[in-house]
Design a protein around this motif. Sequence first.
Motif, PDB file in Angstrom:
ATOM      1  N   UNK A  33       0.836  -1.190   0.000  1.00 28.71           N
ATOM      2  CA  UNK A  33       0.000   0.000   0.000  1.00 28.71           C
ATOM      3  C   UNK A  33       0.876   1.247   0.000  1.00 28.71           C
ATOM      4  N   UNK A  34       0.398   2.311  -0.629  1.00 28.37           N
ATOM      5  CA  UNK A  34       1.109   3.585  -0.621  1.00 28.37           C
ATOM      6  C   UNK A  34       0.088   4.712  -0.652  1.00 28.37           C
ATOM      7  N   UNK A  35       0.447   5.827  -0.048  1.00 28.84           N
ATOM      8  CA  UNK A  35      -0.439   6.976  -0.048  1.00 28.84           C
ATOM      9  C   UNK A  35       0.089   8.047   0.877  1.00 28.84           C
ATOM     10  N   UNK A  36      -0.819   8.857   1.367  1.00 26.32           N
ATOM     11  CA  UNK A  36      -0.394   9.952   2.231  1.00 26.32           C
ATOM     12  C   UNK A  36      -1.543  10.535   3.004  1.00 26.32           C
ATOM     13  N   UNK A  37      -1.192  11.569   3.741  1.00 24.43           N
ATOM     14  CA  UNK A  37      -2.176  12.251   4.569  1.00 24.43           C
ATOM     15  C   UNK A  37      -1.478  13.173   5.538  1.00 24.43           C
ATOM     16  N   UNK A 157      -8.556  14.616  15.384  1.00 21.18           N
ATOM     17  CA  UNK A 157      -7.913  13.667  14.484  1.00 21.18           C
ATOM     18  C   UNK A 157      -6.414  13.949  14.537  1.00 21.18           C
ATOM     19  N   UNK A 158      -5.635  12.955  14.954  1.00 20.78           N
ATOM     20  CA  UNK A 158      -4.188  13.133  15.051  1.00 20.78           C
ATOM     21  C   UNK A 158      -3.444  12.519  13.871  1.00 20.78           C
ATOM     22  N   UNK A 159      -4.104  11.665  13.113  1.00 15.52           N
ATOM     23  CA  UNK A 159      -3.547  11.217  11.833  1.00 15.52           C
ATOM     24  C   UNK A 159      -4.684  10.751  10.942  1.00 15.52           C
ATOM     25  N   UNK A 160      -4.494  10.967   9.667  1.00 12.31           N
ATOM     26  CA  UNK A 160      -5.479  10.552   8.658  1.00 12.31           C
ATOM     27  C   UNK A 160      -4.690  10.209   7.405  1.00 12.31           C
ATOM     28  N   UNK A 161      -4.549   8.923   7.136  1.00 14.30           N
ATOM     29  CA  UNK A 161      -3.715   8.455   6.038  1.00 14.30           C
ATOM     30  C   UNK A 161      -4.561   7.618   5.085  1.00 14.30           C
ATOM     31  N   UNK A 162      -4.563   7.993   3.825  1.00 16.83           N
ATOM     32  CA  UNK A 162      -5.303   7.279   2.788  1.00 16.83           C
ATOM     33  C   UNK A 162      -4.309   6.522   1.907  1.00 16.83           C
ATOM     34  N   UNK A 163      -4.532   5.219   1.773  1.00 17.69           N
ATOM     35  CA  UNK A 163      -3.618   4.353   1.044  1.00 17.69           C
ATOM     36  C   UNK A 163      -4.325   3.692  -0.135  1.00 17.69           C
ATOM     37  N   UNK A 164      -3.552   3.387  -1.154  1.00 20.47           N
ATOM     38  CA  UNK A 164      -4.044   2.642  -2.319  1.00 20.47           C
ATOM     39  C   UNK A 164      -3.170   1.411  -2.504  1.00 20.47           C
ATOM     40  N   UNK A 165      -3.809   0.319  -2.909  1.00 21.61           N
ATOM     41  CA  UNK A 165      -3.076  -0.924  -3.182  1.00 21.61           C
ATOM     42  C   UNK A 165      -2.126  -0.706  -4.354  1.00 21.61           C
ATOM     43  N   UNK A 166      -0.935  -1.215  -4.232  1.00 22.32           N
ATOM     44  CA  UNK A 166       0.088  -1.060  -5.278  1.00 22.32           C
ATOM     45  C   UNK A 166       0.188  -2.322  -6.111  1.00 22.32           C
TER      46      UNK A 166
END
Length: 166
Positions: A33-37, A157-166
């Motif tokens: 998985x990869x992404x950001x936030x 909200x102290x973290x919010x990370x959205x990921x996509x399958x690679x």
Amino acid sequence: MMQRLLAAGSLFFAVGAAQADETAFLGSLEGKWAGGGMVKIRINRSPMNVSCTFNSEASGQALSMKGTCRSLIVVSRAVGADLQFNGANYSGTYVGPSGRPAGLTGSRRGNAINLTIRWPRVVNGDRSANLTVQKVGQNGMRLVTTDVDPASGDSVVTSDINLQRQ
């Protein structure tokens, strides 16, 4: 007597179906998985934009997620979670940006596993926070942590990370 046997049999099949359902759900979270936030190290600090990569492995009723999140300030932190489904609930360990392991307990509702984090020391005024691991569609995952601001009592909200399958 026959009613008790039927009730016991129904319970056995219901538990077996729930465990099979969890195995399939955890399997759907396996992969790269990869992404950001964004991540806030402390409630009263400004959020940092991060990019993250994760590798998650499912084995039966267990899920292990290991990853790294980097900010634009060239800060890199290893993060991860190890979860085990034990018949009715989840438990495990979480390692956040501090690098210290914390306990996890919770349950799944729909496509989200809702977990309570129990820190080994006081963080943001107390020793608990929340982590949600949510499957989004076929190829997405969202990781959200929330904590309570000790000054206002509001959930932050102290973290919010959205990921996509690679």
